[in-house]
Design a protein around this motif. Structure first.
Motif, PDB file in Angstrom:
ATOM      1  N   SER A  54      -6.450 -44.904  -7.329  1.00  0.00           N
ATOM      2  CA  SER A  54      -5.763 -44.562  -8.583  1.00  0.00           C
ATOM      3  C   SER A  54      -4.665 -45.572  -8.849  1.00  0.00           C
ATOM      4  O   SER A  54      -4.270 -46.335  -7.957  1.00  0.00           O
ATOM      5  N   TYR A  97       0.551 -47.719 -16.081  1.00  0.00           N
ATOM      6  CA  TYR A  97       0.949 -46.593 -15.236  1.00  0.00           C
ATOM      7  C   TYR A  97       1.966 -45.702 -15.951  1.00  0.00           C
ATOM      8  O   TYR A  97       1.909 -44.476 -15.863  1.00  0.00           O
ATOM      9  N   ARG A 113      -1.614 -44.932  -9.298  1.00  0.00           N
ATOM     10  CA  ARG A 113      -0.436 -44.569  -8.515  1.00  0.00           C
ATOM     11  C   ARG A 113      -0.517 -45.128  -7.097  1.00  0.00           C
ATOM     12  O   ARG A 113       0.486 -45.571  -6.526  1.00  0.00           O
ATOM     13  N   ASP A 114      -1.729 -45.132  -6.544  1.00  0.00           N
ATOM     14  CA  ASP A 114      -1.899 -45.640  -5.180  1.00  0.00           C
ATOM     15  C   ASP A 114      -1.613 -47.137  -5.094  1.00  0.00           C
ATOM     16  O   ASP A 114      -1.304 -47.647  -4.008  1.00  0.00           O
ATOM     17  N   TYR A 125       6.495 -44.871  -7.609  1.00  0.00           N
ATOM     18  CA  TYR A 125       5.435 -43.956  -7.153  1.00  0.00           C
ATOM     19  C   TYR A 125       5.779 -42.506  -7.485  1.00  0.00           C
ATOM     20  O   TYR A 125       4.919 -41.731  -7.915  1.00  0.00           O
ATOM     21  N   GLN A 138       1.411 -41.754 -16.712  1.00  0.00           N
ATOM     22  CA  GLN A 138       2.314 -40.737 -16.177  1.00  0.00           C
ATOM     23  C   GLN A 138       3.144 -40.056 -17.264  1.00  0.00           C
ATOM     24  O   GLN A 138       3.965 -39.185 -16.970  1.00  0.00           O
TER      25      GLN A 138
END
Length: 381
Positions: A348, A224, A350-351, A279, A228
């Motif tokens: 995703s 992640y 992020r979810d 998040y 990001q």
């Protein structure tokens, strides 16, 4: 703590070595994956049995049995083995880890005064933070410099050191056993049908929800962070480790000022904040703050919930209570990564952290409901 640390050094060294060793032996990726699956699955399946054995056969005997199985498997890695035996050794180590961990954890709850149980369990687990930092690196360095035989040999040496460090535990363990025999009710001996402690399953369910939500960090955070554009997330784990150590040292101070239930609520809020910060993370400083929140939350929730689980049960059933608690941890860790992986595939990355935050927060709602409806068997928790 010292005996736990010596065995955990060997454990963490093997976590780093075994997958690489398996690849070098020519095992397929599926077979390499089985080295971890068999270890953790066997550990989880053995937990209820371990709790029953600890209560009926004694802490000391089961502790030594678990350490012996783990050490035997470690020593056999030095031999040239067929694939089936290599995988069987990982399962054997999982069983040894489960038996030893349940026995040691239960003996600790016997020795530590009840009023200082959460503080004592927090201090006991400080070794985990320290060992996790250096043991994998030690294993990989030894592999690179001297080869697998030397690396496995050092791991075996730590296993043998563990036997020596456990000798002073014989006296308090036997004192506990003699006291328990005098107090033990006939209900403890009803057999294998009572593998799960009925008074501990409710607090264990709280921990299942909490740990299910926090498994996302070890499994998905690195990927992640790259996705990001946050770069190397190693600083998250540094901040988490420092905060974890601080939280364990503060457990005594917190316990003198609030109930165990309030400590859990306090820690869950920190962990939920960590999921929210991950998040919305847009920079490394934000990720570092989330790491500190994550470490502090996990550091206070774990010993507090362990204490609640053990204190909810009768003294003669503490082995089963500890096993029930750790069984919930094993199940949540094993299932959480897989289910959250499905979330990542369907939605995703992020979810995943949004779902994890909801799961962590659900543990807060559950513990408050149990407290409000007086479903925790003992007052003052």
């Amino acid at each position: 703590m010292l005996s736990n640390a010596s065995l955990r050094v060997a454990t963490m060294m093997l976590v780093a070595l075994v997958p690489l060793y398996a690849f070098d032996l020519g095992l397929s990726p599926v077979q390499v994956g089985l080295t971890s699956t068999l270890y953790f699955a066997t550990a989880a399946l053995c937990r209820p049995l371990a709790g029953w054995l600890v209560d009926t056969k004694g802490r000391w005997m089961i502790m030594l049995l678990g350490v012996s199985l783990f050490t035997l498997a470690t020593g056999l890695y030095l031999l040239s083995l067929p694939v089936w035996l290599f995988l069987a050794l990982r399962a054997l180590q999982g069983a040894g880890f489960s038996l030893n961990g349940t026995a040691v954890g239960t003996l600790a709850t016997d020795i530590i005064p009840e009023k200082k149980l959460a503080e004592g369990l927090g201090i006991l687990s400080l070794e985990q933070t320290v060992v996790t930092i250096f043991a994998p690196g030690l294993a990989l360095t030894l592999r690179e410099i001297a080869g697998y035989e030397t690396a496995f040999g050092v791991a075996l040496a730590f296993c043998l050191m563990n036997f020596l460090l456990r000798i002073p535990l014989a006296k308090p363990a036997k004192e506990v056993e003699s006291r328990r025999r005098a107090e033990m009710s006939s209900a403890t001996h009803r057999g294998l049908l009572q593998l799960v402690e009925k008074d501990a399953w409710r607090p264990a369910t709280v921990m299942l929800c909490f740990m299910f939500g926090t498994t996302c960090v070890n499994t998905f955070l690195a990927a992640y962070g790259e996705q990001q554009g946050l770069g190397n997330v190693g600083l998250f784990f540094v901040a988490s480790g420092i905060a974890l150590a601080v939280s364990r040292l503060l457990m005594g101070w917190l316990r003198r000022r609030m109930s165990l239930t309030m400590i859990v609520c306090f820690g869950v809020l920190f962990s939920t904040a960590s999921m929210a910060l991950i998040y919305f993370a847009a920079s490394m400083p934000m990720l570092i703050i989330s790491g500190a929140c994550f470490g502090f939350g996990a550091g206070v929730v774990s010993p507090a919930m362990n204490s609640i689980s053990v204190l909810s049960a009768k003294p003669e059933a503490r082995g089963k209570a500890s096993a029930t608690y750790f069984f919930a941890l094993d199940v949540s860790t094993a299932s959480g990564a897989w289910i959250l992986g499905l979330v990542a595939s369907a939605a995703s990355m992020r979810d995943v952290f949004a779902v994890s935050g909801v799961m962590v927060l659900s543990s807060l709602l559950l513990i408050l409901w149990l407290h409000r409806t007086q479903r925790l068997p003992r007052k003052g928790l």
